[in-house]
Design an enzyme around this catalytic site. Sequence first.
Site: not given
Ligand code: IMP
Length: 487
Positions: A303, A400, A415
């Site tokens: 993100c 989104r 983002e």
């Molecule tokens: P991770 O487990 O830290 O990789 O985070 C996953 C979460 O990031 C997802 O469940 C979403 O809520 C959020 N997310 C997914 N794609 C994006 C993005 O492109 N930008 C910001 N947040 C994201």
Amino acid sequence: MQEALTFDDILLTPRYSNILPSDVNTESKFTRNISIKIPIISSPMDTVTEHQMAIAMALEGGIGIIHRNLPIERQAEEVRLVKRFENGFIKNPVTVSPDDVVDTVHRIAEENGYKKVPVIDKKGILLGIVTELYYIWPEDKSKKVRSIMKPVKNLVLAREPINLSKANKIIKNEKLSVLCVTDRSGKLRSIVTRKDLEKNQDYPLATKDKDKRLRVGVALGTGNDLLDRARAVAGKGADVLVIDTAHGHSKNVIEAIKILKKDNLTKQIDVVAGNVATKEAVRDLIKAGADAVKIGIGPGSICTTRIVTGVGAPQITAIMEAVKGRGKNTQVPLIADGGIKYSGDIVKALAMKANAVMLGGLLAGTEESPGETLLAGGKMYKAYRGMGSLGAMEKGSKDRYGQAGIKDSGKFVPEGIEGRTLYRGPVCKTLYQLVGGLKSGMGYLGVKTIKQLQQKACPVKITSSGKVENHPHDVTITKEAPNYQNN
Ligand code: IMP
């Protein structure tokens, strides 16, 4: 100015314990009406959750949310594949066409270890089966499958509907190594293999509905297709509808909850709404009818929201605010979504009173995530990208991020980033380590249930030297641990 904390800023103080990790119960709530035996949910991202991941997650006691970068029919089909899954039946077996050559069959056998490959025509009608007994490698390399297969008339088949014990009996009596199951028209529907029966794997924790089918969630946007999509997936038996946006404290999301809660075809299904990070947001979404709220603005590993927009909330503080916003509505679970790097972060999220965690990055590298493995520098990887990355937005997830109206992808303001993550093998191995870490954490805190964890955990804020001390230090790691990477 208020201080805001994230996972690395806190630790949980150990407490007297007579509880072993093996004694603890990790059952928790995902939504108002759905319990899960392990408090882990896979993210609705196009590099994380399609039916294979959702099936594996539900079998292990969690749940998966099918991403929404798919046309409505494809997303509904993904739901159908999960709901129709029966342990032991392989619903999408690898097949070949009669015009393929032996070379292709040999490659499939080598790559996947399948000794028998069904042969189907363009309409999916079963024509026969090829086994390694029917050809000699490499002599027959360019022979057509048609000329060597055992034709369907010489096969023992089963017809749908059939249950596993019946299939088992046929395999035993007929001394088969694989049984093909067809529908009335002769289309191949599934296969059952002797090897799988011998493994006889049981999934005592599986997340199932009242008809004993695996549960699955589905991500929806707030755009014009909201109701069509929701009805289509509801028709296939979706258990949860997840309104999946980057900014859940918005008019669109509140209206979307109300629409789903009013429609005759969707109102009986639990709705999860998000993502948010403040108490006001949680309060408003619960008031609108949400059956769970997803917390996380910007913590995700892929993100860039906080960098691009300057907006966000470190995740521990976001959870604490959400708990205040939920107030007495404790029947509405809070899902901590994003930023989980280690099993210890799961313990911290739950200790701060989240009911479950949602994972993207930790699951993206597993066998069950969509996409091929990639080889680079002698290591295996899988692609992992944000739903707000350019590539994913082009595929559909632009709404989104509130950019549904932008046609020219050159004008997107992403983002998220696109990247890769180490390949980790089957997701059950990753889940074993994550749940193992959670259980050990609960053992250190002397708590047997998630509820006790939430009541008794005592978090402390740590300093930057504490953070350094947390990780292995002053040594060179010479062997990888299955639950620790620092990169
Ligand atoms: P991770 O487990 O830290 O990789 O985070 C996953 C979460 O990031 C997802 O469940 C979403 O809520 C959020 N997310 C997914 N794609 C994006 C993005 O492109 N930008 C910001 N947040 C994201």
